[in-house]
Design an enzyme around this catalytic site. Structure first.
Site, PDB file in Angstrom:
ATOM      1  N   CYS A   1      28.925  47.129  39.812  1.00 11.66           N
ATOM      2  CA  CYS A   1      29.844  47.177  38.674  1.00 11.66           C
ATOM      3  C   CYS A   1      31.202  47.729  39.097  1.00 11.66           C
ATOM      4  CB  CYS A   1      29.259  48.040  37.562  1.00 11.66           C
ATOM      5  SG  CYS A   1      30.357  48.189  36.126  1.00 11.66           S
TER       6      CYS A   1
ATOM      7  N   LYS B   1      32.827  41.523  11.875  1.00 14.96           N
ATOM      8  CA  LYS B   1      32.902  40.887  13.190  1.00 14.96           C
ATOM      9  C   LYS B   1      33.601  39.542  13.107  1.00 14.96           C
ATOM     10  CE  LYS B   1      30.116  38.100  16.255  1.00 14.96           C
ATOM     11  NZ  LYS B   1      28.801  37.499  16.479  1.00 14.96           N
TER      12      LYS B   1
END
Length: 211
Positions: A196, A119
């Site tokens: 959304c 990451k």
């Protein structure tokens, strides 16, 4: 889908590492330091702490000179500040003593440092060096699996699945989009599905109690 997400997050704070770069801390070393600080810490805490530390020490040599105790005092608000202070000091020492004071733009080398996983390595390389890398945090993992775009049990598996499927031009931007989207819209609990912008394209995998 990403175009709709991009529009929906206008007005929200940018993901911390991208904001850090916008404020002039865009070197590979600074981005890696910022990402280590961000682990298990909210962006609202990470950004001011990273700015405070990097204002004092924005190079490996300067950070090495501070020492673990002074680093710890500067980063105290972040989660796990004591081990992170030791990790950051060790990063600076090794960079100076083994790498000539400059981190190479190499994911394997970055991940050889304690506390640096895919990451952070990918995010730092993407932001600082423009490398096409996908950085998968909890938001990227949750949202892409909830959409049904990938099916993976862990962030590492999500990374591999996205590398197989997602067009490369979206690799760096994905983290920048989905961190604020995951914090404010596609939240971990009670996601805001009713408003959304990508509901019509989302399979709502695992969603139990949407708002």
């Amino acid at each position: 889908m990403l175009a709709r997400v991009r529009e929906s997050i206008r007005g929200f704070a940018d993901a911390a590492m991208f904001e850090l770069a916008e404020r002039g801390h865009a070197s590979l070393f600074e981005q890696l330091v910022g990402c280590i600080l961000s682990i298990r810490t909210r962006d609202e805490v990470t950004l001011p702490v990273a700015l405070r530390l990097l204002t004092r020490a924005r190079t490996p040599e300067a950070l090495r000179a501070l020492g673990p105790e002074r680093i710890d005092a500067l980063i105290r608000p972040v989660t796990f500040h004591e081990p992170k202070a030791r990790t950051l000091h060790a990063l600076a020492v090794r960079t100076v003593e083994e790498l000539g004071g400059e981190l190479p733009a190499d994911a394997q080398v970055l991940q050889s440092f304690k506390g640096v996983g895919p990451k952070c390595a990918h995010l730092a390389l993407g932001v600082a060096c423009g490398q096409e890398r996908i950085s998968v945090d909890i938001h990227v993992h949750r949202v892409t699996n909830r959409w049904g775009y990938v099916r993976a049990r862990t962030p590492e598996q999500t990374l591999a699945a996205l590398e197989e499927k997602l067009p490369r031009e979206h690799w760096v931007e994905l983290n920048r989009l989905l961190v604020p989207f995951g914090k404010h819209v596609c939240t971990g609990t009670a996601p805001k599905c009713s408003t959304c912008p990508v509901l019509s394209m989302c399979r709502q995998v695992g969603v139990r109690q949407p708002r």
